[in-house]
Design a protein around this motif. Structure first.
Motif: not given
Lengths: 79, 196
Positions: B126-155
């Motif tokens: 809620d701090y600013s538009t910039f930080f809204m983008f920061y949290w949403l975009m890096t947050g979704f990316h964080w989730v992608h990396v997390f899922v990626g590690i799980i996929i790599l684990f099984f591979v």
């Protein structure tokens, strides 16, 4: 194959280190353009070398390259 | 190898990109979605130039640079892992996958440290538009990396077990998803940390 992977990796790291060094100077248009071009180059290198798109059908290469250039172009216009 | 096998493994075919058709459809859909977010970020950044400049200075550039290097190193290791798998050196390939996962985990931990600093400083969504983008975009990316590690684990598990079902296409698809995390970050990093 192994050598080209290593060579790609070295280029990626060099461009990654150069980008923030450039951005420490006053952020002016030419610097912005250079950083965006570096990012597009890195994007293409990862796609073509690490993801092996270089071996893929032209269609996949074309979409990938068009996407990278489009994002780079939009950023250059807007920023 | 009969003709059908050759056709199935030929990456030059339109229907057979490295990793298979399905993963590339996923990759392009993800890139399209992120592309719209990149466009929005650039658009709002062009409207609120001063605010975006001021607030991007509040981010930790050194952590972001280190994280970029970590992610690229991880991508390099996965590319090597796939290479060794193709040459039937499964144990060596597995070691590269393990290293890549460790780098991925390091990325996640560093990002958490960065997030903690931002939350403590009151720089939330809620701090600013910039930080809204920061949290949403890096947050979704964080989730992608997390899922990626799980996929790599099984591979990796499939590779080191010398599983006869371990198919080049599966390994390439797992690796392609991991590289997708690289691709997103390669645009996200300069946009949030350097360009404003």
């Amino acid at each position: 194959m192994q050598k080209s992977l290593l060579f790609t990796y070295i280029i990626l790291i060099v461009l990654t280190i150069l980008s923030p060094l450039l951005a420490t100077y006053v952020v002016v248009k030419p610097i912005i353009y250079i950083i965006i071009i570096f990012s597009v180059i890195k994007f293409l290198l990862v796609g073509y070398q690490f993801m092996e798109l270089k071996n893929a059908h032209t269609f996949w290469k074309a979409i990938f390259t068009i996407y990278a250039c489009l994002i780079g172009g939009i950023l250059m216009i807007l920023l | 190898m009969n003709t059908t096998d050759i056709e199935q493994n030929n990456p030059k075919l339109l229907s057979n990109p490295p990793g298979g058709l399905l993963i590339w459809i996923v990759i392009y859909l993800e890139l399209l979605t992120y592309g719209l977010a990149f466009f929005s970020l650039a658009y709002y950044g062009s409207i609120e130039k001063d605010l975006f400049h001021k607030h991007s200075q509040l981010l930790d550039k050194p952590i972001a640079v280190v994280n970029t290097i970590i992610l690229l190193t991880s991508g390099f290791l996965i590319a090597k892992g796939v290479h060794f798998f193709k040459y039937k050196q499964n144990q060596k390939s597995g070691r590269y996958f393990t290293l890549a996962m460790l780098f991925g985990l390091t990325f996640l931990v560093l990002k958490m440290i960065e997030y903690k600093g931002k939350i403590n400083a009151g720089l939330d969504m809620d701090y600013s538009t910039f930080f809204m983008f920061y949290w949403l975009m890096t947050g979704f990316h964080w989730v992608h990396v997390f899922v990626g590690i799980i996929i790599l684990f099984f591979v990796r598990k499939m590779i080191v077990k010398n599983d006869s079902n371990a198919d080049v296409l599966d390994v390439e698809a797992g690796a392609a998803f991991w590289h997708l995390c690289d691709l997103i970050w390669l645009i996200l990093f300069p946009m949030l940390y350097l360009l404003f």
